[in-house]
Design an enzyme around this catalytic site. Structure first.
Site, mmCIF file in Angstrom:
data_model
loop_
_atom_site.group_PDB
_atom_site.id
_atom_site.type_symbol
_atom_site.label_atom_id
_atom_site.label_comp_id
_atom_site.label_asym_id
_atom_site.label_seq_id
_atom_site.Cartn_x
_atom_site.Cartn_y
_atom_site.Cartn_z
ATOM 1 N N ARG A 50 0.819 -1.256 -0.026
ATOM 2 C CA ARG A 50 -0.053 0.057 0.150
ATOM 3 C C ARG A 50 0.960 1.087 -0.019
ATOM 4 O O ARG A 50 0.669 2.215 -0.698
ATOM 5 C CB ARG A 50 -1.000 -0.002 1.247
ATOM 6 C CG ARG A 50 -1.601 1.271 1.253
ATOM 7 C CD ARG A 50 -2.772 1.282 2.236
ATOM 8 N NE ARG A 50 -2.933 0.586 3.210
ATOM 9 C CZ ARG A 50 -2.181 0.783 4.614
ATOM 10 N NH1 ARG A 50 -1.338 1.927 4.639
ATOM 11 N NH2 ARG A 50 -2.329 -0.101 5.467
ATOM 12 N N ASP A 174 -7.989 18.710 -13.766
ATOM 13 C CA ASP A 174 -8.431 17.401 -14.292
ATOM 14 C C ASP A 174 -7.998 17.549 -15.733
ATOM 15 O O ASP A 174 -8.632 18.225 -16.398
ATOM 16 C CB ASP A 174 -9.699 17.156 -14.038
ATOM 17 C CG ASP A 174 -10.327 15.909 -14.506
ATOM 18 O OD1 ASP A 174 -9.682 15.124 -15.598
ATOM 19 O OD2 ASP A 174 -11.094 15.375 -14.017
HETATM 20 C C1 LIG Z 1 -14.276 9.628 -15.970
HETATM 21 C C2 LIG Z 1 -13.750 10.834 -15.387
HETATM 22 C C3 LIG Z 1 -13.482 10.914 -13.868
HETATM 23 C C4 LIG Z 1 -13.597 9.913 -13.052
HETATM 24 O O1 LIG Z 1 -12.712 8.861 -13.220
HETATM 25 P P1 LIG Z 1 -13.087 7.227 -12.911
HETATM 26 O O2 LIG Z 1 -11.766 6.748 -13.401
HETATM 27 O O3 LIG Z 1 -14.262 7.072 -13.504
HETATM 28 O O4 LIG Z 1 -13.258 7.215 -11.286
HETATM 29 C C5 LIG Z 1 -13.027 12.114 -13.706
HETATM 30 N N1 LIG Z 1 -13.032 13.179 -14.358
HETATM 31 C C6 LIG Z 1 -13.271 13.397 -15.754
HETATM 32 C C7 LIG Z 1 -13.148 14.327 -16.790
HETATM 33 C C8 LIG Z 1 -13.471 11.793 -16.091
HETATM 34 O O5 LIG Z 1 -13.956 11.803 -17.404
#
Ligand SMILES: *Cc1c(COP(=O)(O)O)cnc(C)c1O
Length: 389
Positions: A50, A174
């Site tokens: 972990r 993101d």
């Molecule tokens: C899919 C997605 C997420 C979440 O990711 P997971 O791997 O499904 O937990 C977060 N941000 C964006 C822009 C996404 O497309």
């Protein structure tokens, strides 16, 4: 760790191109949960998986290098990466966040973080005056998703990062939609880059994974601590799948982006399509910002039909793309944000953001774009009768 190679070469020729022990040209999958220690005084580099595992470490180093960061962290999902990054905050802190953020992030911020006394304000991140007006004395994070989902609004990462610094806050970006192949937020001033590695980084619709990358030693220490404390680490088999997917990132992105441009242009001129949201169009409101901060407009765009009924007819008749949640895969994925990625948002919140009931999102895969166009045209023809086109 930095090399003079271009991005596409670095995808293959990095520290992990072969295993130093055996010469194996694939990172070994180390399943061990625990590691034998020599004696009471001398512990090895690894003790418990972990905290640190060689296979996970390899993928973490690879993504850190691609994002031009210093430290990478691999998580069991994109949401695990995002949620763990939010654990940098404490009770009483405040987040300024993109209003058309990913549905799961919206759910996390509005129904989980709020229970821990972490407040938020949704803003149109493309409007700097609105962003600055939302800042409070306790603002700790500016949370950006660009291009946004599903309306492909583009936020100026450099401008937001500067604003965040002015208020002594962090910028989280993101970067799922563009990946470091097209956009590197850390080089534009962001503090934390987040990914759903489930999407383009892995690329094959066969793994759920998340990534965080930073370039600051202190932040790296904090996120490493949180990764170990919260424990949502990526399993070793999935680390290996992610490593394999990353090797083809450049060629996949290139083909998919080229296809997206051709298909978006085709749909833009189609009478059965009301509007196409694609940051590669010169009349897109933030076209110049996209050109400035990214190498391409990406492989995802959204489009509206003339009515919900037309949208339903189109989806019922289209054959090639899979109709599904998710994006960033070898196969094209068509999705319906109102009932999929943004189902966690109530109808009023969706309407405010322009996520209409006739909006579809397309993630272009590796098919020949002309096959997709032919398929779409056949399905669109069926919708024409509904609107006397
Ligand atoms: C899919 C997605 C997420 C979440 O990711 P997971 O791997 O499904 O937990 C977060 N941000 C964006 C822009 C996404 O497309």
């Amino acid at each position: 760790m930095s090399t003079p190679y271009t991005f596409e070469t670095k995808l293959l020729h990095n520290k992990h191109k072969f295993d130093p022990e055996t010469g194996a040209v694939s990172v070994p999958i180390q399943h061990a949960s625990t590691f034998h220690q020599k004696d009471i005084e001398t512990f090895g580099k690894y003790d418990y998986s972990r905290s640190l595992n060689p296979t996970r470490e390899a993928v973490e180093e690879v993504v850190a290098e691609l994002e031009e960061g210093t430290h990478g962290f691999a998580f069991s999902s994109g949401m695990a990466a995002i949620s763990t990054a939010f654990l940098l905050l404490s009770q009483g802190d405040h987040v300024v966040i993109s209003e058309d953020v990913y549905g799961g992030t919206y759910r996390m911020v509005t129904t989980v973080l709020n229970r821990f006394g972490i407040d938020h304000t949704f803003v149109d991140m493309t409007n700097l005056a609105e962003v600055e007006a939302a800042v409070l004395p306790n603002t700790k994070v500016f949370y950006v998703e660009t291009p946004s989902n599903p309306l492909l609004k583009v936020t100026d990462i450099e401008a937001i990062s500067l604003l965040a610094k002015k208020y002594n806050a962090w910028t989280f970006v993101d970067n799922t939609f563009l990946t470091p192949a097209l956009q590197k937020p850390l080089t534009l001033g962001a503090d934390v880059v987040l990914h759903s590695a489930t999407k383009f980084l892995s690329g094959h619709s066969d793994v759920i994974a998340g990534v965080a990358v930073v370039k600051d030693a202190d932040l790296a220490k904090q996120i490493g601590y949180l990764q170990n404390s919260f424990g949502a680490v990526l399993g070793v088999q999935d680390c290996w799948l992610l490593l394999r997917g990353i090797k083809t990132l450049h060629v996949r992105m290139k083909h998919s982006c080229d296809g997206a441009k051709i298909i978006a242009e085709h749909l833009q001129n189609h009478p059965c399509i009301k509007k196409v949201h694609y940051p590669g169009f010169e009349d897109h409101p933030q076209y110049a910002i996209q050109r400035k901060q990214a190498l391409n407009a990406g492989a995802v765009f959204s489009f509206e039909l003339h009515s919900e009924e037309a949208m339903r007819t189109f989806v019922e008749n289209v054959k090639l793309p899979v109709f599904a949640v998710s994006l960033g895969a070898v196969e094209s994925i068509l999705s319906y944000p109102a009932k999929m990625s943004h189902a966690a948002m109530d109808p009023a919140a969706r309407a405010e953001r322009g996520i209409t009931d006739s909006l579809l999102r397309l993630s272009v895969g590796l098919e020949n774009p002309q096959d997709l166009i032919n398929d779409f045209d056949t399905a669109l023809k069926k919708t024409a009768a509904l609107h006397y086109i």
